[in-house]
Design a protein around this motif. Structure first.
Motif, PDB file in Angstrom:
ATOM      1  N   UNK A 103      27.062   5.984  -0.007  1.00 41.14           N
ATOM      2  CA  UNK A 103      28.497   6.203   0.106  1.00 41.14           C
ATOM      3  C   UNK A 103      28.876   6.894   1.401  1.00 41.14           C
ATOM      4  N   UNK A 104      28.060   7.828   1.859  1.00 38.66           N
ATOM      5  CA  UNK A 104      28.412   8.636   3.011  1.00 38.66           C
ATOM      6  C   UNK A 104      27.511   8.331   4.205  1.00 38.66           C
ATOM      7  N   UNK A 105      28.087   8.512   5.346  1.00 40.63           N
ATOM      8  CA  UNK A 105      27.327   8.455   6.582  1.00 40.63           C
ATOM      9  C   UNK A 105      26.353   9.632   6.623  1.00 40.63           C
ATOM     10  N   UNK A 106      25.245   9.465   7.288  1.00 37.93           N
ATOM     11  CA  UNK A 106      24.250  10.538   7.412  1.00 37.93           C
ATOM     12  C   UNK A 106      23.668  10.512   8.817  1.00 37.93           C
ATOM     13  N   UNK A 107      23.318  11.675   9.382  1.00 39.34           N
ATOM     14  CA  UNK A 107      22.853  11.727  10.779  1.00 39.34           C
ATOM     15  C   UNK A 107      21.570  10.956  11.031  1.00 39.34           C
ATOM     16  N   UNK A 108      20.691  10.830  10.021  1.00 45.11           N
ATOM     17  CA  UNK A 108      19.385  10.233  10.243  1.00 45.11           C
ATOM     18  C   UNK A 108      19.332   8.750   9.908  1.00 45.11           C
ATOM     19  N   UNK A 109      20.457   8.139   9.579  1.00 44.80           N
ATOM     20  CA  UNK A 109      20.463   6.719   9.243  1.00 44.80           C
ATOM     21  C   UNK A 109      20.332   5.878  10.507  1.00 44.80           C
ATOM     22  N   UNK A 149      23.626   3.979  12.541  1.00 47.69           N
ATOM     23  CA  UNK A 149      24.741   4.520  11.764  1.00 47.69           C
ATOM     24  C   UNK A 149      26.083   4.231  12.450  1.00 47.69           C
ATOM     25  N   UNK A 150      26.130   4.288  13.780  1.00 49.35           N
ATOM     26  CA  UNK A 150      27.390   4.013  14.475  1.00 49.35           C
ATOM     27  C   UNK A 150      27.826   2.565  14.268  1.00 49.35           C
ATOM     28  N   UNK A 151      26.868   1.647  14.294  1.00 48.72           N
ATOM     29  CA  UNK A 151      27.205   0.239  14.082  1.00 48.72           C
ATOM     30  C   UNK A 151      27.609  -0.012  12.635  1.00 48.72           C
ATOM     31  N   UNK A 152      26.948   0.654  11.706  1.00 50.22           N
ATOM     32  CA  UNK A 152      27.304   0.480  10.297  1.00 50.22           C
ATOM     33  C   UNK A 152      28.698   1.025  10.017  1.00 50.22           C
ATOM     34  N   UNK A 153      29.052   2.100  10.668  1.00 53.78           N
ATOM     35  CA  UNK A 153      30.404   2.628  10.483  1.00 53.78           C
ATOM     36  C   UNK A 153      31.426   1.692  11.129  1.00 53.78           C
ATOM     37  N   UNK A 157      25.726  -5.977   9.319  1.00 56.44           N
ATOM     38  CA  UNK A 157      25.093  -4.774   8.800  1.00 56.44           C
ATOM     39  C   UNK A 157      25.774  -4.337   7.508  1.00 56.44           C
ATOM     40  N   UNK A 158      25.043  -3.580   6.714  1.00 60.22           N
ATOM     41  CA  UNK A 158      25.604  -3.078   5.460  1.00 60.22           C
ATOM     42  C   UNK A 158      26.624  -1.983   5.760  1.00 60.22           C
ATOM     43  N   UNK A 159      27.874  -2.134   5.316  1.00 64.34           N
ATOM     44  CA  UNK A 159      28.881  -1.107   5.584  1.00 64.34           C
ATOM     45  C   UNK A 159      28.721   0.085   4.649  1.00 64.34           C
TER      46      UNK A 159
END
Length: 330
Positions: A49-55, A58-62, A288-290
């Motif tokens: 559900x939430x963005x996380x720093x280590x994903x 992550x910028x592209x998924x967001x 990518x998975x949103x």
């Protein structure tokens, strides 16, 4: 049990009873396992559900999350806005609400190109040279909102009207006259396939030329002595009300346009040439998975303060301490 009883009354043969009993047992087992499966799915959704720093990525998924919620069915038209601050605020509002297309009719009188009264393309070019893009989590200031929007400018109102009519848009003009319909109570269904919501100049509102061709005139019900709102505030309230009333318009975007925006955004998010090439290739691959929510993780969230304002505040209040994840204006 009912299946067994029905099979044994002579109407069915016993092999059929065995098959029916096995089918009933299978359904019961599936039903018993359903809560466990639902709990696992819910747990997975909570993890994603939430963005996380280590994903990874992550910028592209967001960016993919934002893209899936973009709206192209509603176009915001800003006619002859004379205040640059309102111009920037409307762009920021449209970007935050997910309204992808903003059409701008430039004011008839302009000062020399000094950064205060430039047209939309000149402003974009000037800001691109002035500020470097640092990532999707860093946008939020008005001057960078245009980076993620499709902005089209016109030199006069007639050209904008012709383009809207040729594009099949139904024109809804904001108006405070007695002939306008209240946005809260007006019957707007069925929603047209394409809508252009027009916002006029601060002092005079939408021009008579636009009002004459408008399919609808809408106003926001006010309850004070002041009979009008600031342009940027009115634009935000009208667009938000329409998006809340018609949530189905979110994500209503042509696949070709979505594909083009994905490649454009992913490329912008690259911090260097190699990364931009890599991200552009990822845009052409499978989506990518949103995330389930567009809000960034607390470690990537912080209020942006211009260096000039920061210096003033520090002179009066001392060094500023920024706390991540704190509440700030929407």
């Amino acid at each position: 049990h009912k299946c067994v009883d029905a099979a044994m009354d002579g109407a069915w043969q016993w092999p059929v009873a065995v098959v029916a009993t096995a089918a009933c047992a299978y359904v019961c087992l599936r039903w018993m396992r359903a809560p466990t499966t639902a709990m696992c799915i819910e747990k997975d959704l909570q993890m994603e559900q939430w963005d996380a720093p280590d994903l990874p990525l992550r910028a592209l998924r967001r960016a993919e999350t934002v893209l899936r919620r973009r709206c192209t069915r509603i176009v915001a038209v800003l006619e002859r806005c004379s205040e640059n601050r309102n111009h920037e605020a409307v762009l920021r509002t449209c970007e935050c609400l997910g309204v992808q297309h903003v059409w701008i009719v430039e004011p008839s009188e302009k000062k020399k190109p000094n950064g205060r009264n430039l047209d939309a393309n000149q402003k974009a070019e000037k800001e691109c040279k002035r500020e470097k893009l640092t990532g999707l989590a860093g946008i939020g200031v008005a001057k960078q909102a245009y980076r993620w929007l499709t902005v089209k400018s016109f030199q006069n109102t007639s050209d904008c009207i012709s383009a809207l009519q040729d594009g099949g848009y139904e024109i809804w003009a904001t108006d405070v006259s007695s002939v306008a319909e209240c946005l809260e109570t007006a019957t707007l269904e069925p929603l047209p396939k394409r809508i252009a919501v027009v916002f006029g100049r601060e002092a005079t509102g939408v021009s008579p030329e636009f009002l004459q061709v408008a399919n609808r005139r809408l106003y926001l019900q006010l309850h004070g002595f002041t009979d009008s709102l600031n342009l940027s505030v009115a634009a935000g309230m009208v667009l938000y009300a329409l998006l809340c009333r018609f949530p189905q318009v979110r994500g209503d975007m042509d696949e070709d346009e979505q594909r083009q925006l994905r490649k454009n955004w992913f490329t912008k998010l690259g911090r260097n040439d190699a990364q931009r090439v890599e991200y552009a290739a990822l845009a052409d691959a499978l989506p990518l998975q949103p995330f389930a929510d567009v809000r960034p993780h607390a470690d990537h969230r912080g209020a942006w303060i211009s260096p000039k304002i920061r210096r003033r505040l520090e002179e009066k209040e001392g060094p500023l301490t920024e706390s991540r994840g704190t509440s700030r204006a929407c």
